[in-house]
Enzyme design. Structure first.
Site, PDB file in Angstrom:
ATOM      1  N   LYS A  10       0.848  -1.183   0.000  1.00  0.00           N
ATOM      2  CA  LYS A  10       0.000   0.000   0.000  1.00  0.00           C
ATOM      3  C   LYS A  10       0.888   1.239   0.000  1.00  0.00           C
ATOM      4  CE  LYS A  10      -3.700   2.217   2.595  1.00  0.00           C
ATOM      5  NZ  LYS A  10      -4.534   2.145   3.785  1.00  0.00           N
ATOM      6  N   ASP A  31      -3.005  -3.108  13.175  1.00  0.00           N
ATOM      7  CA  ASP A  31      -3.246  -3.778  11.899  1.00  0.00           C
ATOM      8  C   ASP A  31      -3.730  -5.201  12.134  1.00  0.00           C
ATOM      9  OD1 ASP A  31      -2.454  -1.558  10.355  1.00  0.00           O
ATOM     10  OD2 ASP A  31      -0.356  -2.128  10.484  1.00  0.00           O
ATOM     11  N   HIS A  86      -1.245   2.537  16.282  1.00  0.00           N
ATOM     12  CA  HIS A  86      -0.551   3.626  15.614  1.00  0.00           C
ATOM     13  C   HIS A  86      -1.532   4.477  14.824  1.00  0.00           C
ATOM     14  CE1 HIS A  86      -0.731   0.233  12.842  1.00  0.00           C
ATOM     15  NE2 HIS A  86      -0.654   1.091  11.848  1.00  0.00           N
TER      16      HIS A  86
END
Length: 156
Positions: A10, A31, A86
């Site tokens: 990405k 994630d 994050h």
């Protein structure tokens, strides 16, 4: 986990923002898969991690890679390795690019804690699940901190 690994990539572009205090590039989250390898922009800090309820900028180092542990690795390690909450922030003066490579168990892989990491001192904290099941849960609602990992935890 036994099975094949999938890989994805990405690219993220964050243009300059006149009010970075009002805009996030990406909201706080962890994630949902195995491991991320991130190449940050060498000149503009934009990645932040949450530690002890404070947001800490991840300083850039030319050519360095950032390794981000993701939820599936937390499950497989029975919580010994924690996925990292994050976010990405914008900058008032500079644009920024980041490139992320994602390494994941394939969708039909059963994922769970490694039995060698479970004993009397380290009881099993996560249930076994099919990665596709976790992906469906992960994308079923907005990103919001580390709340997605609760889906895999064994309730006590």
């Amino acid at each position: 986990m036994h099975g094949k690994i999938s890989q994805g990539m990405k690219w993220n572009y964050y243009p300059p923002c006149p009010r970075p205090d009002l805009v996030l590039g990406i909201t706080p989250h962890s994630d949902g898969s195995g491991l991320t390898v991130l190449l940050q922009d060498d000149e503009t800090v934009g990645l932040q991690i949450c530690k002890d309820d404070a947001w800490i900028p991840v300083q850039t180092h030319p050519g360095a890679l950032v390794i981000n542990i993701r939820d599936m690795l937390e499950v497989m390690s029975n919580g010994r390795y924690k996925s990292v909450e994050h976010r990405a922030v914008t900058n008032i003066e500079r644009d920024r690019i980041s490139i992320a490579m994602f390494y994941n168990p394939v969708r039909d892989t059963e994922v769970g804690p490694d039995p060698e990491l479970i004993d009397e001192l380290h009881p099993c904290q996560y249930r076994r699940l099919i990665r596709a099941e976790y992906i469906r849960h992960f994308f079923s609602d907005k990103l919001d901190g580390k709340n997605k990992i609760e889906f895999a935890k064994i309730k006590s």
